[in-house]
Design a protein around this motif. Structure first.
Motif, PDB file in Angstrom:
ATOM      1  N   LEU A 286       0.870  -1.258  -0.127  1.00  0.00           N
ATOM      2  CA  LEU A 286      -0.203  -0.222   0.119  1.00  0.00           C
ATOM      3  C   LEU A 286       0.778   1.235   0.198  1.00  0.00           C
ATOM      4  CD1 LEU A 286      -2.169  -1.078   2.807  1.00  0.00           C
ATOM      5  CD2 LEU A 286      -2.771  -1.300   0.202  1.00  0.00           C
ATOM      6  N   ALA A 287       0.849   1.857  -0.863  1.00  0.00           N
ATOM      7  CA  ALA A 287       1.489   3.363  -1.069  1.00  0.00           C
ATOM      8  C   ALA A 287       0.855   4.250  -0.101  1.00  0.00           C
ATOM      9  CB  ALA A 287       1.486   3.688  -2.531  1.00  0.00           C
ATOM     10  N   VAL A 288       1.543   4.759   0.888  1.00  0.00           N
ATOM     11  CA  VAL A 288       1.170   5.693   1.839  1.00  0.00           C
ATOM     12  C   VAL A 288       2.009   7.029   2.024  1.00  0.00           C
ATOM     13  CG1 VAL A 288      -0.216   3.978   2.781  1.00  0.00           C
ATOM     14  CG2 VAL A 288       2.103   4.509   3.940  1.00  0.00           C
ATOM     15  N   THR A 289       1.314   7.866   2.791  1.00  0.00           N
ATOM     16  CA  THR A 289       2.177   9.096   3.193  1.00  0.00           C
ATOM     17  C   THR A 289       2.110   9.070   4.609  1.00  0.00           C
ATOM     18  OG1 THR A 289       1.469  10.412   1.145  1.00  0.00           O
ATOM     19  CG2 THR A 289       2.241  11.633   3.042  1.00  0.00           C
ATOM     20  N   VAL A 290       3.459   9.186   5.324  1.00  0.00           N
ATOM     21  CA  VAL A 290       3.469   9.407   6.669  1.00  0.00           C
ATOM     22  C   VAL A 290       2.775  10.682   7.264  1.00  0.00           C
ATOM     23  CG1 VAL A 290       5.029   9.379   8.424  1.00  0.00           C
ATOM     24  CG2 VAL A 290       5.655   7.891   6.747  1.00  0.00           C
ATOM     25  N   THR A 291       1.988  10.649   8.450  1.00  0.00           N
ATOM     26  CA  THR A 291       1.242  11.587   8.626  1.00  0.00           C
ATOM     27  C   THR A 291       1.755  11.750  10.060  1.00  0.00           C
ATOM     28  OG1 THR A 291      -0.470  10.293   9.527  1.00  0.00           O
ATOM     29  CG2 THR A 291      -0.810  11.465   7.413  1.00  0.00           C
ATOM     30  N   ASP A 292       2.344  10.742  10.843  1.00  0.00           N
ATOM     31  CA  ASP A 292       2.911  11.012  12.224  1.00  0.00           C
ATOM     32  C   ASP A 292       3.600   9.957  12.772  1.00  0.00           C
ATOM     33  OD1 ASP A 292       3.019  12.546  14.627  1.00  0.00           O
ATOM     34  OD2 ASP A 292       1.056  11.734  15.585  1.00  0.00           O
ATOM     35  N   LEU A 293       4.547  10.287  13.746  1.00  0.00           N
ATOM     36  CA  LEU A 293       5.408   9.335  14.418  1.00  0.00           C
ATOM     37  C   LEU A 293       5.120   9.144  15.806  1.00  0.00           C
ATOM     38  CD1 LEU A 293       8.790  10.102  12.418  1.00  0.00           C
ATOM     39  CD2 LEU A 293       7.102   8.111  11.872  1.00  0.00           C
ATOM     40  N   GLU A 294       4.793   8.163  16.288  1.00  0.00           N
ATOM     41  CA  GLU A 294       4.532   8.190  17.932  1.00  0.00           C
ATOM     42  C   GLU A 294       5.630   7.272  18.649  1.00  0.00           C
ATOM     43  OE1 GLU A 294       0.578   6.828  18.389  1.00  0.00           O
ATOM     44  OE2 GLU A 294      -0.393   8.326  17.359  1.00  0.00           O
ATOM     45  N   PRO A 295       6.418   7.789  19.421  1.00  0.00           N
ATOM     46  CA  PRO A 295       7.349   6.977  20.097  1.00  0.00           C
ATOM     47  C   PRO A 295       6.739   6.105  21.127  1.00  0.00           C
ATOM     48  CG  PRO A 295       8.059   9.151  19.921  1.00  0.00           C
ATOM     49  CD  PRO A 295       6.794   9.295  19.430  1.00  0.00           C
ATOM     50  N   ARG A 296       7.079   5.019  21.024  1.00  0.00           N
ATOM     51  CA  ARG A 296       6.264   3.993  22.010  1.00  0.00           C
ATOM     52  C   ARG A 296       7.536   3.121  22.825  1.00  0.00           C
ATOM     53  NH1 ARG A 296       0.417   1.917  20.720  1.00  0.00           N
ATOM     54  NH2 ARG A 296      -0.539   4.199  20.147  1.00  0.00           N
ATOM     55  N   GLY A 297       8.142   3.402  23.846  1.00  0.00           N
ATOM     56  CA  GLY A 297       9.374   2.772  24.183  1.00  0.00           C
ATOM     57  C   GLY A 297      10.562   2.486  23.258  1.00  0.00           C
TER      58      GLY A 297
END
Length: 341
Positions: A286-297
């Motif tokens: 699936l070609a997508v565009t990154v909208t956000d990055l959430e650090p989780r440990g």
């Protein structure tokens, strides 16, 4: 059925039809503005719907030509804030319900002490509301609601304003005191639903989007909100040529027929992220565009609209991921569950 509620509130765009069995706890989930609190207000008698009926244990509370005021409904509403009477001590706050129903001072105080004990707050009886912590105040509020012996208990996100440290103990208290009691619980927290509710209703845009046993709804969501709180990716569409919106997966039995409305569900941990379409074993790409990055440990959740992928911090750094980056989400067909909507 213990509660039957059918209501249309034109101004708020809400139209619902709910039934709750005797002694059952129903959780209502949904995004802000979905109509959850409107349902509670109608049940409590704080809002008169444009059309509809509310029937509790065979007694019509709201209907054509019928309107029972809130104080005469035997319905208790517990909100996010305890809203204790500041001029009364804890014991008299809890005794307020029995006293209002005609019980003597002695009898109402006995009931108050019993209910404070039920919620592990007996040692707070002689305090004033201003002397209570948030968790203590909510325990007292639960005791006050139950001391009125309501036929229906309405809980409007009762845990949302509390410190995370007090939540596990209060959830266990609620689980114990709600057993066998007809309850409607509005919550945003999946743990509240899993631990406290027998069934779940998911509302979106003023309508019931899906309903069913709690575990089933959260394991096999059919609405975007339920999928999100369950931590799953979901793609909804039509079953065409063995795929939904180009995504292939393992179809549950009975297999969907051509043209059926279906959903494809998969976990973010099953998604790999590439800068270009991968080769090798067959995958959904699936070609997508990154909208956000959430650090989780030690991981990073990479969001691309309504889809998400979980990567290690190292992998995210190597891919040089930033919002706006064009990437490919890839997931094996064997990791995707497909079922009818």
């Amino acid at each position: 059925m213990s509660l039957q509620l059918t209501a249309t509130v034109d101004e708020r765009g809400v139209e619902v039809d709910l039934e709750i069995g005797e002694g059952e706890t129903l959780a209502i989930l949904g995004p802000n503005g979905a109509g959850k609190s409107t349902v509670l207000a109608v049940a409590a008698g704080l809002l008169r719907p444009d059309r509809g009926r509310v029937v509790l244990e065979g007694r019509e509370l709201t209907g054509p030509g019928t309107w029972v005021p809130p104080h005469d409904r035997r319905v208790a509403l517990l909100a996010q804030e305890p809203l204790l009477f500041p001029h009364l001590g804890v014991l008299d706050n809890v005794a307020f319900g029995p006293r209002s129903n005609g019980a003597s001072r002695r009898t109402s105080h006995e009931a108050a002490r019993r209910w404070l004990g039920e919620v592990d707050a007996a040692d707070l009886a002689d305090r004033r509301p201003r002397q209570l912590s948030g968790g203590q105040g909510q325990r007292v509020a639960v005791a006050r609601a139950l001391a009125a012996e309501p036929r229906l208990l309405l809980l409007d996100e009762p845990l949302s304003a509390l410190d995370v440290a007090v939540l596990p103990a209060l959830r266990q208290t609620l689980k114990r005191v709600l057993a066998g009691r007809t309850t409607v619980l509005v919550t945003h927290d999946v743990l509240d639903a899993l631990l406290l509710a027998d069934r779940v209703v998911v509302m979106e845009d003023g309508r019931v989007a899906e309903a069913g046993p709690t575990a089933e709804v959260l394991e096999r969501p059919r609405s975007a909100f339920a999928a999100r709180i369950a931590g799953l990716n979901m793609v909804a569409g039509t079953w065409r040529d063995g795929a939904v919106e180009g995504i292939r997966g393992i179809a549950s039995e009975p297999a969907p027929a051509e043209g059926d409305p279906v959903v494809a569900v998969f976990r973010p941990s099953a998604v790999s992220v590439f800068t270009s379409s991968p080769g090798g074993s067959p995958r959904n790409a699936l070609a997508v565009t990154v909208t956000d990055l959430e650090p989780r440990g030690d991981q990073v959740r990479v969001r691309a609209g309504h889809l998400a992928a979980d990567l290690t911090v190292q992998a995210a750094a190597e891919l040089d991921l930033v919002p706006g980056a064009r990437v490919v989400f890839a997931v094996k067909a064997s990791e995707v569950a497909v079922y009818r909507r």
